[in-house]
Each structure stands twice: as C-alpha cells, then as structure tokens.
Design an enzyme around this catalytic site. Structure first.
Site, PDB file in Angstrom:
ATOM      1  N   ASP A 125     -10.674  -9.206   1.058  1.00  0.00           N
ATOM      2  CA  ASP A 125     -10.685  -8.093   0.122  1.00  0.00           C
ATOM      3  C   ASP A 125     -11.353  -8.583  -1.159  1.00  0.00           C
ATOM      4  OD1 ASP A 125      -8.745  -9.614  -1.227  1.00  0.00           O
ATOM      5  OD2 ASP A 125      -7.077  -8.429  -0.451  1.00  0.00           O
ATOM      6  N   ALA A 126     -11.172  -7.854  -2.259  1.00  0.00           N
ATOM      7  CA  ALA A 126     -11.877  -8.211  -3.492  1.00  0.00           C
ATOM      8  C   ALA A 126     -11.478  -9.579  -4.020  1.00  0.00           C
ATOM      9  CB  ALA A 126     -11.620  -7.136  -4.549  1.00  0.00           C
ATOM     10  N   ARG A 164      -1.025 -15.835   3.049  1.00  0.00           N
ATOM     11  CA  ARG A 164      -1.820 -16.970   2.576  1.00  0.00           C
ATOM     12  C   ARG A 164      -0.979 -18.200   2.235  1.00  0.00           C
ATOM     13  NH1 ARG A 164      -4.946 -12.600   0.566  1.00  0.00           N
ATOM     14  NH2 ARG A 164      -7.096 -12.682   1.340  1.00  0.00           N
ATOM     15  N   LYS A 167     -11.031  -0.867   1.216  1.00  0.00           N
ATOM     16  CA  LYS A 167     -11.040  -1.794   0.099  1.00  0.00           C
ATOM     17  C   LYS A 167     -12.305  -1.627  -0.734  1.00  0.00           C
ATOM     18  CE  LYS A 167      -7.219  -3.903   1.357  1.00  0.00           C
ATOM     19  NZ  LYS A 167      -6.012  -4.006   0.521  1.00  0.00           N
ATOM     20  N   ASP A 219      -8.691   0.790  -2.630  1.00  0.00           N
ATOM     21  CA  ASP A 219      -7.825  -0.275  -3.145  1.00  0.00           C
ATOM     22  C   ASP A 219      -8.696  -1.401  -3.684  1.00  0.00           C
ATOM     23  OD1 ASP A 219      -5.967  -2.238  -3.630  1.00  0.00           O
ATOM     24  OD2 ASP A 219      -5.149  -2.284  -1.598  1.00  0.00           O
ATOM     25  N   GLU A 238      -6.103   2.442  -6.001  1.00  0.00           N
ATOM     26  CA  GLU A 238      -4.989   1.498  -5.976  1.00  0.00           C
ATOM     27  C   GLU A 238      -5.340   0.182  -6.671  1.00  0.00           C
ATOM     28  OE1 GLU A 238      -2.434  -0.727  -2.434  1.00  0.00           O
ATOM     29  OE2 GLU A 238      -3.214   1.308  -2.138  1.00  0.00           O
ATOM     30  N   GLU A 274       2.725  -2.872  -5.500  1.00  0.00           N
ATOM     31  CA  GLU A 274       3.017  -3.679  -4.315  1.00  0.00           C
ATOM     32  C   GLU A 274       3.257  -5.147  -4.626  1.00  0.00           C
ATOM     33  OE1 GLU A 274      -0.958  -5.201  -2.203  1.00  0.00           O
ATOM     34  OE2 GLU A 274      -0.864  -3.021  -2.311  1.00  0.00           O
ATOM     35  N   HIS A 283       4.321  -0.308   0.452  1.00  0.00           N
ATOM     36  CA  HIS A 283       3.276  -1.227   0.906  1.00  0.00           C
ATOM     37  C   HIS A 283       3.677  -1.979   2.173  1.00  0.00           C
ATOM     38  CE1 HIS A 283       1.603  -5.453   0.741  1.00  0.00           C
ATOM     39  NE2 HIS A 283       0.490  -4.746   0.778  1.00  0.00           N
TER      40      HIS A 283
END
Length: 378
Positions: A29-30, A66, A180, A209, A235, A261, A310
C-alpha cells in the site's frame, strides 16, 4: 468475597496458538511506496481457546501485521494464568484483571491487543452458553450488514488486475469496492480511481484508502480531486493521530472522511470522535477485544456517526449488526483458510449465521501453520 452460589462456571484451561498466515503475494500500500514499510507477506494471528468446568469452549483472535506477533504471544502467555479459576461470565472483571497483570507496559498497543484474544474468546463462550450467535446476544438491529472488498485493490496490483478483481467481487455478491491510493504521483491515483469508477458504474459504492501517507496540503488537493467521483469515503488521508487534520477535511469536503483503524484504546477513539469525524473504523483486536469495542461503539452511536470496522470480518459482522446506524463491514478472504466455516455473502451484504457464538471453528490448516503454543490448566 465471591459468593460460590453465584458462580456460573469456572475457567479450567487456556490454549494460546501463534499462527503465521502466509499471503500468496507480497502486499503493498502507500506505506510501502513511501519507503516506510516493506511489502507484507504474512499475518501473525493469535488464537486463544478457553475451556471451562462445564465443558464449554470459547475461541478468540487477535493479530499483527509485519511485526509484533511474537510480542503479542509472549505478553498473552505471561498474563494467561490469571484466567484460571475465574467465572468466564465476568468478562469486564477479567479484562481489568488481565490489564493490571501487565499494566507496566501500558493500556494500549500490544498489551491490549494480546488481551483481545482472551476477551473475544470469553464473548464467544458467553454466546455459546446462551445458545445464540454473538450478534443476537448483543442485540441486533439487522441480520445482515453491507460489505465491501479491499483485498483486490492494493497498489502493487496493476490497474487491469484491480478492475478484474472488482468485477469478480461484485459478481460474488459483495456490495462495494475499496482501493488503495497514496501513490507518489497523484495523477496515478486519480487515474486508477477514475478507471474503477468507470468499470463499476456510478451507483456502486466505492471507497479509497491512503493509509496515512498524505500531508495536509496533499490531502486537501486529493479530496478536492475525488469529490466529483461520488466516493463513500476517503480513508486515513492523514496520520492516524492527526485528529484535527481529519476533522478539518471532514468539515471542508463533501466526501466523508473515515479513520480509526490504527487506534489501540478507547481513549484515543474518544479524542478522535470529539475532534469531529464522519466515519469511525475501530478494530476489535486492536482496541482490546469486544468489551472495549462496545465502548467505542457507544461513543460513536452517541454522536450519530457511521461505523465501518477494520479487518477480521468474522468478529466484526456480529458487532456491526448490533450498531443502530447502518454500518459497513470490510471483506478480506485472507482468514478463510483458518476456519472451517464461511460467512454467507449475497446481494451486497454479509449475513449472520445461526451458529452460536462467533460461529467459527479452527481448521486443520490453522493447526498446521501454528509456530508456537502455550497451554495452562487448573
């Protein structure tokens, strides 16, 4: 002193399992594109199984992405002995006892995420004792909840794959699509979201998001760019703890702003809600389980906010069904291999089952992926 005649049952055993759930593809994701994190290849899942004198069993779950899974398991293992001999119906009392057993590491973050597995198991057990699905024990407003899919919209996937996954999700009965955003090139985000909107049509719910990766000026520009696309929400456009910034966006733009979240306590959610937000997104495993989630739910309901929990749909479908304002539940199929049962999804909604408790049992695959285990008995 406890009156023995008032004790309904007693906890006689606890089993903790640390499970490593592999993901078929590294997820980006970002946060990955900004260099803050590496692609996610697995999820660490913590299961708690609580057994009682009367022969009942409750199953609870928490998780970490992670990093942090071994830490959650270690903390849960340290505090687990305080459960033995307790009446499992005394959930609030037990939550406090678990919290004080590890209070030196705080009342948020990893410590309460470890408690969450026990707490969810106790609620599962309590509903099973009543012979009811958890949602019915809490008191439902509905027997199904709107659902949207996230797992097909990550930034590592080319837009063609995102479009195909969106189509597949809608054809499977899911009601909305979230993708995303947060690409270093804002134009890429706009092009991807526009392409999804064109594929699914103007009337299908679409969310985005940003995973906390924009600063305030970028968030304002992107909210302005996305306003014409009729999104359900944007989001985490900002850092999870920038409550004032999220509130300003909520007050400025037509598109709803959603966040919450990443917060790991009721106190943090209270501050967020007080600042002003459109949609609150608590996560039961992250805030300490169902007991603390219900506190957040009460705060959100008092302010007439929308709720969109979430992750961990197996737990959150029950909680969302008990919220007075029509909520959303996030669909992720990642946990499917861990359970023998499946949630029914059709007509854009996730349906409650008639099975008691959470309505799930651990699969043989969950046992096979267990990397550490701890048992304690009376």
């Amino acid at each position: 002193m406890t009156n023995p005649t008032s004790v309904v049952d007693r906890i006689t055993g606890v089993t903790l399992s640390s499970v490593t759930l592999p993901l078929p593809t590294g997820i980006s994701d970002a946060k990955v594109l900004t260099g803050r994190q590496k692609p996610m290849t697995e999820v660490a899942v913590l299961f708690a199984e609580i057994t009682t004198e009367a022969g009942l069993e409750g199953i609870g779950v928490s998780y970490s992405k992670r990093a942090g899974g071994p830490g959650q398991f270690a903390h849960a293992r340290e505090i687990a002995p305080v459960l033995i001999g307790e009446d499992p119906s005394d959930i609030g009392k037990i939550w406090d006892k678990l919290m004080w057993a590890g209070a030196s590491v705080g009342r948020s973050g990893l410590s309460v995420q470890a408690i969450a597995a026990f707490d969810v198991a106790l609620w599962d057990l309590k509903a099973k004792r009543a012979g009811l699905p958890l949602a019915k024990l809490l008191g439902t407003y509905r027997d199904s909840v709107r659902c949207y899919n996230t797992s097909g919209g990550f930034l590592h996937a080319p837009i063609e794959e995102v479009l195909d996954r969106a189509t597949e999700s809608l054809e499977s009965g899911i009601g909305g699509i979230k993708i995303k955003v947060g690409h270093p090139d804002n134009a890429v985000d706009i092009a991807r979201v526009t392409a999804v909107r064109e594929r699914i049509g103007d009337r299908t719910p679409l969310m985005v998001d940003a995973n906390q990766q924009w600063d305030r000026p970028t968030a304002r520009r992107m909210c302005r760019a996305f306003d014409p696309l009729s999104l359900v929400w944007i989001e985490e456009p900002l850092d999870a703890y920038d409550f004032a910034g999220h509130a300003q966006l909520a007050q400025t733009f037509d598109t709803a702003i959603a966040t919450g979240e990443m917060l790991t306590s009721v106190a943090e959610h209270s501050e967020l809600i007080r600042a002003g937000i459109d949609i609150v997104q608590p996560d039961a495993p992250r805030v300490g389980g169902i007991t603390r989630f219900l506190d957040v739910m009460a705060l959100a309901g008092r302010e007439h906010l929308q709720l969109a929990p979430h992750f961990v749909m197996e737990v959150h479908v029950h909680l969302a069904a008990a919220y007075p304002i029509e909520p959303w539940v996030e669909h992720f199929e990642w946990f499917d291999p861990l359970f023998n049962e499946r949630l029914e999804i059709r007509d854009g909604r996730m349906h409650l089952s008639s099975r008691p408790g959470l309505g799930v049992t651990l699969s043989d695959q969950a046992r096979a992926w267990t990397v550490d285990e701890f048992r304690i008995k009376a």
